[in-house]
Design a protein around this motif. Structure first.
Motif, mmCIF file in Angstrom:
data_model
loop_
_atom_site.group_PDB
_atom_site.id
_atom_site.type_symbol
_atom_site.label_atom_id
_atom_site.label_comp_id
_atom_site.label_asym_id
_atom_site.label_seq_id
_atom_site.Cartn_x
_atom_site.Cartn_y
_atom_site.Cartn_z
ATOM 1 N N TYR A 193 -117.327 -45.068 49.051
ATOM 2 C CA TYR A 193 -117.364 -44.166 50.195
ATOM 3 C C TYR A 193 -116.320 -43.066 50.045
ATOM 4 O O TYR A 193 -115.364 -43.202 49.268
ATOM 5 N N PRO A 194 -116.487 -41.950 50.779
ATOM 6 C CA PRO A 194 -115.526 -40.852 50.665
ATOM 7 C C PRO A 194 -114.091 -41.304 50.925
ATOM 8 O O PRO A 194 -113.837 -42.061 51.863
ATOM 9 N N HIS A 195 -113.189 -40.867 50.087
ATOM 10 C CA HIS A 195 -111.753 -41.154 50.200
ATOM 11 C C HIS A 195 -111.432 -42.646 50.048
ATOM 12 O O HIS A 195 -110.332 -43.069 50.420
ATOM 13 N N GLU A 196 -112.360 -43.421 49.534
ATOM 14 C CA GLU A 196 -112.055 -44.828 49.234
ATOM 15 C C GLU A 196 -111.195 -44.880 47.971
ATOM 16 O O GLU A 196 -111.357 -44.078 47.053
ATOM 17 N N PHE A 197 -110.290 -45.833 47.923
ATOM 18 C CA PHE A 197 -109.426 -45.997 46.764
ATOM 19 C C PHE A 197 -110.038 -47.009 45.799
ATOM 20 O O PHE A 197 -110.712 -47.955 46.213
ATOM 21 N N SER A 209 -104.081 -50.496 33.933
ATOM 22 C CA SER A 209 -104.759 -50.271 35.212
ATOM 23 C C SER A 209 -104.588 -48.813 35.623
ATOM 24 O O SER A 209 -103.798 -48.072 35.022
ATOM 25 N N ALA A 210 -105.311 -48.407 36.661
ATOM 26 C CA ALA A 210 -105.215 -47.043 37.179
ATOM 27 C C ALA A 210 -105.579 -47.051 38.656
ATOM 28 O O ALA A 210 -106.470 -47.797 39.085
ATOM 29 N N LEU A 211 -104.898 -46.246 39.445
ATOM 30 C CA LEU A 211 -105.172 -46.098 40.869
ATOM 31 C C LEU A 211 -105.800 -44.733 41.108
ATOM 32 O O LEU A 211 -105.197 -43.699 40.806
ATOM 33 N N LEU A 212 -107.024 -44.720 41.646
ATOM 34 C CA LEU A 212 -107.782 -43.494 41.833
ATOM 35 C C LEU A 212 -108.323 -43.424 43.250
ATOM 36 O O LEU A 212 -108.247 -44.395 44.014
ATOM 37 N N LYS A 213 -108.933 -42.281 43.561
ATOM 38 C CA LYS A 213 -109.537 -42.096 44.876
ATOM 39 C C LYS A 213 -110.888 -41.417 44.724
ATOM 40 O O LYS A 213 -111.051 -40.501 43.914
ATOM 41 N N VAL A 214 -111.857 -41.853 45.526
ATOM 42 C CA VAL A 214 -113.184 -41.244 45.520
ATOM 43 C C VAL A 214 -113.105 -39.879 46.200
ATOM 44 O O VAL A 214 -112.459 -39.733 47.244
ATOM 45 N N ASN A 215 -113.763 -38.889 45.623
ATOM 46 C CA ASN A 215 -113.737 -37.556 46.245
ATOM 47 C C ASN A 215 -114.666 -37.516 47.462
ATOM 48 O O ASN A 215 -115.394 -38.474 47.751
ATOM 49 N N GLU A 216 -114.665 -36.390 48.170
ATOM 50 C CA GLU A 216 -115.359 -36.315 49.463
ATOM 51 C C GLU A 216 -116.867 -36.490 49.336
ATOM 52 O O GLU A 216 -117.503 -37.094 50.207
ATOM 53 N N ASP A 217 -117.471 -35.973 48.266
ATOM 54 C CA ASP A 217 -118.930 -36.100 48.133
ATOM 55 C C ASP A 217 -119.351 -37.267 47.247
ATOM 56 O O ASP A 217 -120.518 -37.377 46.844
ATOM 57 N N TYR A 411 -114.855 -50.854 65.211
ATOM 58 C CA TYR A 411 -116.065 -50.049 65.385
ATOM 59 C C TYR A 411 -115.892 -48.676 64.746
ATOM 60 O O TYR A 411 -116.781 -48.186 64.031
ATOM 61 N N LEU A 412 -114.734 -48.053 64.965
ATOM 62 C CA LEU A 412 -114.461 -46.735 64.403
ATOM 63 C C LEU A 412 -114.426 -46.782 62.879
ATOM 64 O O LEU A 412 -114.983 -45.907 62.202
ATOM 65 N N VAL A 413 -113.785 -47.805 62.324
ATOM 66 C CA VAL A 413 -113.698 -47.943 60.865
ATOM 67 C C VAL A 413 -115.088 -48.009 60.245
ATOM 68 O O VAL A 413 -115.400 -47.299 59.276
ATOM 69 N N GLU A 414 -115.946 -48.854 60.808
ATOM 70 C CA GLU A 414 -117.267 -49.049 60.230
ATOM 71 C C GLU A 414 -118.174 -47.832 60.410
ATOM 72 O O GLU A 414 -118.931 -47.478 59.518
ATOM 73 N N ARG A 415 -118.081 -47.160 61.561
ATOM 74 C CA ARG A 415 -118.958 -46.024 61.819
ATOM 75 C C ARG A 415 -118.557 -44.792 61.004
ATOM 76 O O ARG A 415 -119.398 -43.946 60.703
ATOM 77 N N PHE A 416 -117.280 -44.671 60.638
ATOM 78 C CA PHE A 416 -116.809 -43.478 59.941
ATOM 79 C C PHE A 416 -116.628 -43.684 58.437
ATOM 80 O O PHE A 416 -116.188 -42.761 57.756
ATOM 81 N N GLN A 417 -116.953 -44.862 57.913
ATOM 82 C CA GLN A 417 -116.643 -45.110 56.510
ATOM 83 C C GLN A 417 -117.421 -44.204 55.547
ATOM 84 O O GLN A 417 -116.979 -43.963 54.424
ATOM 85 N N LYS A 418 -118.555 -43.666 55.985
ATOM 86 C CA LYS A 418 -119.352 -42.791 55.117
ATOM 87 C C LYS A 418 -119.058 -41.308 55.341
ATOM 88 O O LYS A 418 -119.671 -40.457 54.699
ATOM 89 N N GLU A 419 -118.133 -41.015 56.256
ATOM 90 C CA GLU A 419 -117.854 -39.625 56.613
ATOM 91 C C GLU A 419 -116.719 -39.048 55.766
ATOM 92 O O GLU A 419 -115.682 -39.685 55.595
ATOM 93 N N GLY A 420 -116.915 -37.829 55.274
ATOM 94 C CA GLY A 420 -115.926 -37.191 54.422
ATOM 95 C C GLY A 420 -114.693 -36.703 55.155
ATOM 96 O O GLY A 420 -113.715 -36.312 54.518
ATOM 97 N N ILE A 421 -114.707 -36.725 56.497
ATOM 98 C CA ILE A 421 -113.552 -36.262 57.270
ATOM 99 C C ILE A 421 -112.606 -37.401 57.615
ATOM 100 O O ILE A 421 -111.626 -37.193 58.331
ATOM 101 N N SER A 422 -112.883 -38.589 57.125
ATOM 102 C CA SER A 422 -112.056 -39.748 57.499
ATOM 103 C C SER A 422 -111.656 -40.558 56.278
ATOM 104 O O SER A 422 -112.254 -40.441 55.205
ATOM 105 N N GLY A 423 -110.635 -41.380 56.481
ATOM 106 C CA GLY A 423 -110.201 -42.295 55.438
ATOM 107 C C GLY A 423 -109.639 -43.556 56.076
ATOM 108 O O GLY A 423 -109.115 -43.513 57.199
ATOM 109 N N HIS A 424 -109.742 -44.677 55.388
ATOM 110 C CA HIS A 424 -109.277 -45.956 55.935
ATOM 111 C C HIS A 424 -108.590 -46.774 54.851
ATOM 112 O O HIS A 424 -108.959 -46.700 53.670
#
Length: 443
Positions: A193-197, A209-217, A411-424
């Motif tokens: 998902y967007p901004h997932e690590f 090992s390496a620590l990365l982050k998923v980009n917005e799209d 509820y907020l975490v689950e509903r916004f996990q696919k949105e590029g404007i949020s991160g968790h």
């Protein structure tokens, strides 16, 4: 086959739209439930609001016919306010006292016994969020369940904000060479998902090992935006804390959610990031810190003094962290500092409704005690150029009608996990002290 669902009062006070959540089945509201809802409608808090919403919904449905005769709902189900089936004889054999809970049980039991005498008996299900009511229903031989329609995921299935992926060491080398990895060639059998690590680990067993982050799209993996330098004297002590600071300090992510047990550093990290962005970088005009006023255990009642004095006991955890960050030596020093700065505001959530908050770094602590409606109200207050951070521990809930997966934060975490404007991110390792970590794990 269609079923009959008998609703307890707490279901409607928790979610007024539960009336419409049972598809083609029949929904029965016992008359005593209306009495209980009526007694709650003047409550100034969320329960009162929900009681008033239920009242308006039922009043609107009266246009379709008499509720005591039953009316058809738009989705094919049926709703009925039950005035009969009130005989207490069968329930009295088990539970002698005539309480409202037992009156609701009586309606469900009498429906159940009546259906057993028909040629094609329908299953009767009592829906309640009260554990003891469900236990008593089970003793009476009734089918019973919790209200589950508003749950986002099971307790162990909530989105954590990061994934561990084992890959060939050459892929890790490729990332360090080109500072980017395309996601599709990795052939993952699960979604990112967007901004997932992502923590890449060598499948061959080495320590690479390496620590990365998923980009917005969600097309590639990128290096972290921020370096691991201290923020207002606070350095990340583990990988998840570094992920949290990455989200907190990224101005392109206006919504950040952080969950974790007590002592994992949620509040301290958020405050440090907020102070950096407000006082040092001047990205935001003000740092607004708020938390819900929900007591743990027995309420201590009304407090004396002006608003600031009344709020101080509720907001003390915030002040404790601010004293640590400002390294104050004497009691009362933090009040002088905050008064001098003027850009840090500590509030109760009671005062946030109706506001529009532009250009501010907003921190909402203990958000697990918020309902879905309250979270919607708060997040929709965020104005242009603001960033909001909601954090809490879904396992430590003091609200009587919420649990670890039906609260507003989850509820907020689950509903916004696919949105590029949020991160968790979920913080897992306690850093307050060894004792605090053991207590959070064992108790």
């Amino acid at each position: 086959m269609k079923k009959i669902f008998v609703l307890d009062t707490n279901v409607l006070l928790h979610e007024p739209n539960a009336i419409f959540a049972f598809e083609e089945h029949e929904v029965v509201i016992p008359a005593v439930v209306l009495e209980e809802i009526d007694s709650k409608k003047r409550n100034p808090e969320e329960i009162g609001r929900n009681a008033r919403v239920v009242s308006r919904l039922l009043d609107g449905l009266r246009e379709k016919g008499h509720l005591h005769n039953g009316i058809e709902l738009d989705h094919g189900g049926r709703l009925k306010v039950e005035l009969n089936h009130r005989s207490f004889v069968k329930v009295q054999e088990m539970f002698g006292e005539v309480t409202n809970d037992n009156r609701i049980l009586a309606v469900a039991l009498n429906y159940h016994l009546e259906e057993l005498e028909t040629a094609s008996p329908r299953s009767v299900v009592l829906v309640s969020k009260d554990v003891l009511v469900r236990i008593k229903a089970d003793v009476l031989g009734l089918t019973t369940q919790d209200y589950l329609s508003d749950r986002t995921a099971g307790p162990g299935d909530l989105y954590s904000g990061y994934s561990n992926i084992k890959v060939h060491p050459s892929i890790i080398d490729e990332f360090y060479t080109y500072r980017s990895l395309q996601i599709k060639p990795l052939g993952l059998n699960f979604s990112l998902y967007p901004h997932e690590f992502v923590i890449l680990k060598d499948e061959m067993g080495s320590g690479k090992s390496a620590l990365l982050k998923v980009n917005e799209d969600v097309t590639r993996l990128e290096p972290l935006y921020m370096s691991n330098e201290p923020v207002w004297g606070i350095s990340a002590r583990n990988a998840q804390q570094r992920m949290a600071l990455e989200l907190l300090l990224n101005d392109d992510i206006p919504l950040v959610t952080i969950t974790g047990k007590a002592g994992t550093g949620k509040t301290l990290l958020a405050l440090a990031a907020g102070l950096l962005k407000t006082e040092d970088d001047h990205k935001y005009k003000k740092l607004l810190i708020a938390r819900p006023v929900v007591p743990m255990g027995k309420d201590i009642g009304y407090l004396p003094g002006e608003k600031e004095e009344k709020l101080r006991p509720w907001m003390q955890p915030i002040y404790d962290n601010l004293e640590y960050l400002f390294d104050t030596k004497k009691s009362g020093d933090i009040d002088k500092i905050l008064m001098g700065l003027g850009s840090i505001q500590v509030e109760a959530l009671t005062y946030i409704r109706g506001r529009s908050i532009p250009g501010q770094f907003i921190i909402i602590d203990e958000a697990q005690n918020l309902s879905r409606h309250e979270v919607k109200t708060i997040v929709s207050r965020v104005g242009e150029g603001s960033k909001i951070v909601l954090m809490g521990d879904p396992e430590q809930i003091d609200h009587p009608y919420l649990d670890s997966v039906s609260n507003g934060l989850s509820y907020l975490v689950e509903r916004f996990q696919k949105e590029g404007i949020s991160g968790h991110i979920t913080l897992e390792k306690g850093e307050r002290s060894k004792l605090a970590q053991v207590a959070a794990d064992l108790l």
